[in-house]
Design a protein around this motif. Structure first.
Motif, PDB file in Angstrom:
ATOM      1  N   VAL A   1      -6.936 -10.477   8.698  1.00  0.00           N
ATOM      2  CA  VAL A   1      -6.583 -11.300   7.537  1.00  0.00           C
ATOM      3  C   VAL A   1      -5.215 -10.857   7.033  1.00  0.00           C
ATOM      4  O   VAL A   1      -5.061  -9.749   6.527  1.00  0.00           O
ATOM      5  CB  VAL A   1      -7.638 -11.140   6.419  1.00  0.00           C
ATOM      6  N   GLY A   2      -4.208 -11.706   7.207  1.00  0.00           N
ATOM      7  CA  GLY A   2      -2.853 -11.381   6.771  1.00  0.00           C
ATOM      8  C   GLY A   2      -1.945 -11.155   7.958  1.00  0.00           C
ATOM      9  O   GLY A   2      -2.220 -10.324   8.827  1.00  0.00           O
TER      10      GLY A   2
ATOM     11  N   GLY B   1       1.368 -10.295   7.663  1.00  0.00           N
ATOM     12  CA  GLY B   1       2.565  -9.526   7.332  1.00  0.00           C
ATOM     13  C   GLY B   1       2.806  -8.534   8.463  1.00  0.00           C
ATOM     14  O   GLY B   1       2.130  -8.582   9.500  1.00  0.00           O
TER      15      GLY B   1
ATOM     16  N   ALA C   1      10.352  -9.550   1.802  1.00  0.00           N
ATOM     17  CA  ALA C   1      11.112  -9.067   0.641  1.00  0.00           C
ATOM     18  C   ALA C   1      11.605  -7.645   0.829  1.00  0.00           C
ATOM     19  O   ALA C   1      12.378  -7.141   0.025  1.00  0.00           O
ATOM     20  CB  ALA C   1      10.229  -9.138  -0.612  1.00  0.00           C
ATOM     21  N   GLY C   2      11.173  -6.961   1.887  1.00  0.00           N
ATOM     22  CA  GLY C   2      11.464  -5.539   2.059  1.00  0.00           C
ATOM     23  C   GLY C   2      12.838  -5.279   2.654  1.00  0.00           C
ATOM     24  O   GLY C   2      13.521  -6.183   3.132  1.00  0.00           O
TER      25      GLY C   2
ATOM     26  N   GLY D   1      13.566  -2.959   5.159  1.00  0.00           N
ATOM     27  CA  GLY D   1      13.599  -2.730   6.608  1.00  0.00           C
ATOM     28  C   GLY D   1      14.145  -1.380   7.023  1.00  0.00           C
ATOM     29  O   GLY D   1      14.622  -1.204   8.138  1.00  0.00           O
TER      30      GLY D   1
ATOM     31  N   ARG E   1      -2.331  -8.359  -1.909  1.00  0.00           N
ATOM     32  CA  ARG E   1      -3.466  -9.213  -2.319  1.00  0.00           C
ATOM     33  C   ARG E   1      -4.799  -8.713  -1.756  1.00  0.00           C
ATOM     34  O   ARG E   1      -5.830  -9.381  -1.913  1.00  0.00           O
ATOM     35  CB  ARG E   1      -3.255 -10.654  -1.835  1.00  0.00           C
TER      36      ARG E   1
ATOM     37  N   LEU F   1      -9.680  -9.642  -2.137  1.00  0.00           N
ATOM     38  CA  LEU F   1     -10.691  -9.976  -1.127  1.00  0.00           C
ATOM     39  C   LEU F   1     -11.738  -8.879  -0.971  1.00  0.00           C
ATOM     40  O   LEU F   1     -12.842  -9.137  -0.500  1.00  0.00           O
ATOM     41  CB  LEU F   1     -10.013 -10.226   0.229  1.00  0.00           C
TER      42      LEU F   1
ATOM     43  N   GLY G   1       9.570  -4.938  -6.904  1.00  0.00           N
ATOM     44  CA  GLY G   1      10.876  -4.363  -6.581  1.00  0.00           C
ATOM     45  C   GLY G   1      11.925  -5.454  -6.489  1.00  0.00           C
ATOM     46  O   GLY G   1      11.612  -6.595  -6.137  1.00  0.00           O
TER      47      GLY G   1
ATOM     48  N   ARG H   1       5.315  -4.515  -3.809  1.00  0.00           N
ATOM     49  CA  ARG H   1       4.801  -3.458  -2.928  1.00  0.00           C
ATOM     50  C   ARG H   1       3.303  -3.284  -3.207  1.00  0.00           C
ATOM     51  O   ARG H   1       2.908  -3.228  -4.377  1.00  0.00           O
ATOM     52  CB  ARG H   1       5.517  -2.135  -3.204  1.00  0.00           C
ATOM     53  N   PRO H   2       2.500  -3.139  -2.162  1.00  0.00           N
ATOM     54  CA  PRO H   2       1.067  -2.885  -2.387  1.00  0.00           C
ATOM     55  C   PRO H   2       0.848  -1.391  -2.650  1.00  0.00           C
ATOM     56  O   PRO H   2       0.820  -0.588  -1.729  1.00  0.00           O
ATOM     57  CB  PRO H   2       0.407  -3.318  -1.066  1.00  0.00           C
TER      58      PRO H   2
ATOM     59  N   THR I   1       8.050   0.634   7.920  1.00  0.00           N
ATOM     60  CA  THR I   1       8.052   1.858   8.734  1.00  0.00           C
ATOM     61  C   THR I   1       6.672   2.122   9.339  1.00  0.00           C
ATOM     62  O   THR I   1       6.538   2.312  10.558  1.00  0.00           O
ATOM     63  CB  THR I   1       8.421   3.082   7.852  1.00  0.00           C
TER      64      THR I   1
HETATM   65  C1  LIG Z   1      12.058  -4.351  -2.642  1.00  0.00           C
HETATM   66  C2  LIG Z   1      11.262  -3.770  -1.498  1.00  0.00           C
HETATM   67  C3  LIG Z   1      11.897  -2.955  -0.565  1.00  0.00           C
HETATM   68  C4  LIG Z   1      11.169  -2.415   0.494  1.00  0.00           C
HETATM   69  N1  LIG Z   1      11.815  -1.668   1.429  1.00  0.00           N
HETATM   70  C5  LIG Z   1      11.119  -1.126   2.461  1.00  0.00           C
HETATM   71  C6  LIG Z   1      11.783  -0.357   3.444  1.00  0.00           C
HETATM   72  O1  LIG Z   1      13.008  -0.215   3.433  1.00  0.00           O
HETATM   73  N2  LIG Z   1      11.041   0.228   4.435  1.00  0.00           N
HETATM   74  C7  LIG Z   1       9.681   0.074   4.486  1.00  0.00           C
HETATM   75  O2  LIG Z   1       9.051   0.666   5.380  1.00  0.00           O
HETATM   76  N3  LIG Z   1       9.014  -0.695   3.589  1.00  0.00           N
HETATM   77  C8  LIG Z   1       9.707  -1.291   2.577  1.00  0.00           C
HETATM   78  N4  LIG Z   1       9.059  -2.037   1.638  1.00  0.00           N
HETATM   79  C9  LIG Z   1       7.604  -2.125   1.693  1.00  0.00           C
HETATM   80  C10 LIG Z   1       7.139  -3.149   2.701  1.00  0.00           C
HETATM   81  O3  LIG Z   1       7.886  -4.352   2.558  1.00  0.00           O
HETATM   82  C11 LIG Z   1       5.637  -3.412   2.513  1.00  0.00           C
HETATM   83  O4  LIG Z   1       4.927  -2.182   2.466  1.00  0.00           O
HETATM   84  C12 LIG Z   1       5.097  -4.226   3.676  1.00  0.00           C
HETATM   85  O5  LIG Z   1       5.844  -5.407   3.852  1.00  0.00           O
HETATM   86  C13 LIG Z   1       3.633  -4.584   3.447  1.00  0.00           C
HETATM   87  O6  LIG Z   1       3.252  -5.384   4.542  1.00  0.00           O
HETATM   88  P1  LIG Z   1       1.821  -6.068   4.572  1.00  0.00           P
HETATM   89  O7  LIG Z   1       1.696  -6.709   5.908  1.00  0.00           O
HETATM   90  O8  LIG Z   1       0.782  -5.081   4.148  1.00  0.00           O
HETATM   91  O9  LIG Z   1       1.874  -7.146   3.398  1.00  0.00           O
HETATM   92  P2  LIG Z   1       2.526  -8.615   3.384  1.00  0.00           P
HETATM   93  O10 LIG Z   1       3.811  -8.648   4.079  1.00  0.00           O
HETATM   94  O11 LIG Z   1       2.499  -9.055   1.961  1.00  0.00           O
HETATM   95  O12 LIG Z   1       1.516  -9.466   4.252  1.00  0.00           O
HETATM   96  C14 LIG Z   1       0.245  -9.828   3.749  1.00  0.00           C
HETATM   97  C15 LIG Z   1      -0.036 -11.220   4.256  1.00  0.00           C
HETATM   98  O13 LIG Z   1      -1.364 -11.548   3.850  1.00  0.00           O
HETATM   99  C16 LIG Z   1      -1.385 -12.921   3.528  1.00  0.00           C
HETATM  100  N5  LIG Z   1      -2.530 -13.129   2.620  1.00  0.00           N
HETATM  101  C17 LIG Z   1      -2.711 -12.644   1.386  1.00  0.00           C
HETATM  102  N6  LIG Z   1      -3.874 -13.070   0.880  1.00  0.00           N
HETATM  103  C18 LIG Z   1      -4.443 -13.837   1.833  1.00  0.00           C
HETATM  104  C19 LIG Z   1      -5.655 -14.585   1.904  1.00  0.00           C
HETATM  105  N7  LIG Z   1      -6.524 -14.621   0.888  1.00  0.00           N
HETATM  106  N8  LIG Z   1      -5.924 -15.279   3.037  1.00  0.00           N
HETATM  107  C20 LIG Z   1      -5.059 -15.261   4.096  1.00  0.00           C
HETATM  108  N9  LIG Z   1      -3.888 -14.585   4.070  1.00  0.00           N
HETATM  109  C21 LIG Z   1      -3.594 -13.883   2.947  1.00  0.00           C
HETATM  110  C22 LIG Z   1      -0.045 -13.173   2.856  1.00  0.00           C
HETATM  111  O14 LIG Z   1       0.324 -14.549   2.940  1.00  0.00           O
HETATM  112  C23 LIG Z   1       0.876 -12.273   3.653  1.00  0.00           C
HETATM  113  O15 LIG Z   1       1.550 -12.969   4.692  1.00  0.00           O
HETATM  114  C24 LIG Z   1       9.766  -2.647   0.587  1.00  0.00           C
HETATM  115  C25 LIG Z   1       9.146  -3.497  -0.320  1.00  0.00           C
HETATM  116  C26 LIG Z   1       9.886  -4.058  -1.352  1.00  0.00           C
HETATM  117  C27 LIG Z   1       9.199  -4.978  -2.318  1.00  0.00           C
END
Ligand SMILES: Cc1cc2nc3c(=O)[nH]c(=O)nc-3n(C[C@H](O)[C@H](O)[C@H](O)COP(=O)(O)OP(=O)(O)OC[C@H]3O[C@@H](n4cnc5c(N)ncnc54)[C@H](O)[C@@H]3O)c2cc1C
Length: 374
Positions: free
Chosen positions: A11-12, A14, A46-47, A49, A200, A204, A215, A307-308, A338
């Motif tokens: 689920v998700g 990202g 939004a991160g 990278g 998010r 769930l 951020g 950020r989560p 990372t």
């Molecule tokens: C300003 C900023 C700078 C950052 N810089 C860095 C950095 O330089 N280096 C680094 O390592 N990290 C960085 N991060 C952190 C990094 O971006 C996050 O930790 C990472 O993107 C989290 O990824 P994720 O897949 O967990 O979440 P997400 O990318 O949010 O993916 C979650 C996915 O789940 C989906 N979803 C949510 N709810 C549901 C649902 N009910 N049903 C189906 N799908 C759903 C969403 O649509 C989304 O696509 C930064 C973050 C920010 C905000």
């Protein structure tokens, strides 16, 4: 009873869900990935990278350094769109008082096999001539890199799709039950369900200790060569560690396009995504204090992301005790780009019952509940 559609439902989509899908598919599992929006469009888009070894705690350093090694192995097969750049990191010591911290950081990194060298004031000025004069020195970590996160998430998904995975975008998961998800397109069953819904995820799975930590980032027009490393102030870690209502730390990244990405802020502001001009101005003042020439460059876009965040600054990776068949890969705060690869490898090892590459206990998603009981 609905039919089983896959060995694992992620689920998700990202970067964390994409990496998990790639790792589970590489283990021969039939994987279905569901995203309510589109792949790589959440916090991942939004991160910054920055692929960075980070040492807020021993488990964090273990996961980030392992993940960085996995990114280096993967870099050979990443498409050019991922813009992977092995630019390294400079951790800046503003004054002599911070020099002992440079040495402590170097020693901690050496303990994890991470190459790093202390750079004096003159060496720093040579490496980055646009930094203001008078800075005391830096720690240079040459093994860190930067990449373009949404493209990296897509590349990881492509690798899963190439192994038979299915990606369904625009499908919202409304509830996760035992070995089942209820979605906007009906219910799907699988023996393994992975909650990788980022910030998010707690909506769930009740009880997951994840909150959104907002951020801001600013990107400039193209100024190739203005700086060559990811440059971060040593105080960044303190700003990330303390869950204050608001903090700002200097962090600048050169992009492959010649643009500069300027960060970063941290704020507990619920789900309010609006750009906060006061925080942006604090962030830019801090950046100009280190790189005065930034004041003469054009910024072309500002955005926010969530950020989560977890209370102990470590992600939640592993089996969730509360629901049969449910696994969690979420809560990566500012390090999810990372740590996506280490997370995915750890999760896949645990799902397969293999001995994992690092100690999984600090990442156990049930640790907060266990601590509360204790
Ligand atoms: C300003 C900023 C700078 C950052 N810089 C860095 C950095 O330089 N280096 C680094 O390592 N990290 C960085 N991060 C952190 C990094 O971006 C996050 O930790 C990472 O993107 C989290 O990824 P994720 O897949 O967990 O979440 P997400 O990318 O949010 O993916 C979650 C996915 O789940 C989906 N979803 C949510 N709810 C549901 C649902 N009910 N049903 C189906 N799908 C759903 C969403 O649509 C989304 O696509 C930064 C973050 C920010 C905000």
């Amino acid at each position: 009873m609905n039919a089983v559609v896959a060995d694992a439902i992620v689920v998700g989509a990202g970067i964390v869900g994409a990496a998990c899908a790639a790792a589970l598919a590489a283990d021969g599992m039939r994987v279905m990935v569901l995203d309510s929006a589109f792949a790589g469009g959440g916090t991942t888009a939004a991160g910054m990278g920055h692929l960075v070894a980070m040492d807020d705690s021993e488990p964090q350093l273990a996961l980030t350094s392992w993940s960085n090694r996995l990114w280096q192995e993967r870099s050979r097969t990443l498409p050019p769109a991922c813009e992977m750049d092995p630019c390294g990191t400079l951790w800046i010591a503003e004054d002599e008082g911070q020099i002992p911290a440079v040495e402590e950081k170097r020693a901690r990194y050496a303990g994890h096999g991470i190459a790093a060298e202390a750079v004096d004031a003159a060496g720093l000025a040579k490496l980055e001539p646009n930094l203001r004069p008078g800075l005391a020195g830096a720690l240079r970590v040459p093994g860190d890199s930067v990449l373009y996160p949404p493209a990296a998430a897509r590349a990881l998904l492509e690798s899963a799709l190439g192994r038979g995975a299915e990606l369904r975008e625009g499908v919202e998961v409304r509830a996760i039950g035992p070995k089942e998800v209820e979605t906007s397109e009906g219910a799907f069953r699988a023996p393994v369900v992975v909650n990788a819904a980022g910030a998010r995820a707690a909506a769930l799975t009740a009880g997951l200790p994840i909150v959104p930590r907002k951020g801001h980032l600013v990107i400039t027009d193209r100024y190739p060569g203005f700086c060559r490393h990811q440059i971060v102030e040593l105080g960044y870690l303190a700003s990330a560690h303390t869950m204050t209502s608001e903090s700002v730390a200097f962090n600048v990244q050169p992009r492959a396009t010649g643009q500069l990405l300027i960060g970063s802020s941290r704020e507990l502001a619920g789900w309010d995504a609006a750009v906060n001009p006061r925080i942006v101005s604090r962030m830019l003042d801090r950046a100009v204090a280190f790189l005065p020439g930034l004041a003469g460059l054009s910024a072309i876009r500002t955005w926010t992301g969530f950020r989560p965040a977890t209370p102990d600054k470590l992600p939640l990776i592993g089996r969730w005790n509360g629901v049969d068949g449910l696994w969690v890969a979420a809560g990566h705060e500012g390090l999810g780009i990372t740590t996506s690869l280490g997370t995915a490898r750890l999760l896949a090892d645990l799902v397969a019952g293999r001995s994992p590459g690092i100690d999984p206990r600090p990442f156990d998603p049930n640790r907060a509940a266990a601590a509360a009981v204790a």
